[in-house]
Design an enzyme around this catalytic site. Sequence first.
Site, PDB file in Angstrom:
ATOM      1  CG  HIS A  13      -1.057  -1.882   3.258  1.00  0.00           C
ATOM      2  ND1 HIS A  13      -0.957  -0.524   3.426  1.00  0.00           N
ATOM      3  CD2 HIS A  13       0.159  -2.302   2.818  1.00  0.00           C
ATOM      4  CE1 HIS A  13       0.277  -0.136   3.105  1.00  0.00           C
ATOM      5  NE2 HIS A  13       0.973  -1.203   2.728  1.00  0.00           N
TER       6      HIS A  13
ATOM      7  CD  GLU B  80       4.054  -2.636   4.888  1.00  0.00           C
ATOM      8  OE1 GLU B  80       4.843  -2.706   3.947  1.00  0.00           O
ATOM      9  OE2 GLU B  80       2.925  -2.136   4.775  1.00  0.00           O
TER      10      GLU B  80
HETATM   11  P1  13P Z   1       7.302   1.716   0.579  1.00  0.00           P
HETATM   12  O1  13P Z   1       8.231   0.575   0.244  1.00  0.00           O
HETATM   13  O2  13P Z   1       7.043   2.620  -0.543  1.00  0.00           O
HETATM   14  O3  13P Z   1       7.730   2.388   1.847  1.00  0.00           O
HETATM   15  O4  13P Z   1       5.869   1.066   0.897  1.00  0.00           O
HETATM   16  C1  13P Z   1       5.794   0.100   1.874  1.00  0.00           C
HETATM   17  C2  13P Z   1       4.470  -0.532   1.820  1.00  0.00           C
HETATM   18  O5  13P Z   1       3.478   0.043   2.221  1.00  0.00           O
HETATM   19  C3  13P Z   1       4.388  -1.861   1.225  1.00  0.00           C
HETATM   20  O6  13P Z   1       3.192  -2.487   1.533  1.00  0.00           O
END
Ligand code: 13P
Length: 255
Positions: free
Chosen positions: A97, A167
Amino acid sequence: MSKKKKLIVANWKMNPASSAEARVLFAKTKRAGSTLDKVETIICPSFAHLALFAHMGTTRVSLGAQTVFWANSARVTGEVSPEIVKDLGVSYVIVGHSERRALGESDEVVAKKVCAVLKEGMSAILCIGEKERDADAKYFELLKNQLKNSLAGTARKSLLGLIIAYEPLWAIGKSAREAMSPRDVREMSIFIKKLLTDLYDPSIAEAVPILYGGSVEEGNTASLLAEGGIFGLLVGHASLDAERFTRVLKTANAL
Ligand code: 13P
């Protein structure tokens, strides 16, 4: 992992603050997820709360961890091994992550974790994403290297349990209005499939589910899933409110 159902992952990060709240959130989320047949709900609590929910997963609601160490039975204080989380009934582990990468987790360490998770027979949700979008589009190269290096040592035959979560860092922790547009998500999902084709082959690119994460809320769930060319969603803040997250799940199930 079902390859037919959409995967909706709740990443609770360091929330909630108390185990009492965690129990309530888990129970409500599980209840909502249990009624849905087109979605697999994956709940990822903090390590401290994970054990509260040991073996409480079902065919529709699974348990996930937010990270893991890359070896079993090592002399490493404070870490948690793949076999320990597996023993709790965890079937998914988020790896790499961006918030962990920001703490210093390198591609090399991420690659070891992916291997360790897959070796244990769990699914690895490998996160990749660029910090920013530069005008020269160097982020494409960055993502290519991040994916390639994070999969170093992962053999083709063990890829059945791999999931990629795209992400973009600039889209995390905001509101649905500031999330990536479904059209751009679609472009990135095609790009990631092309990278997987180059690294492995087209059948792997086809088989590996791609998720999007970054300000997913109930308001953009439908458009992201319907138009983003993705298999599911990684949800942060919107997964901490059971009512909101239930709307995300139900929207996904209705598509
Ligand atoms: P948010 O949905 O709060 O933007 O977070 C995304 C995230 O990091 C999920 O792993």
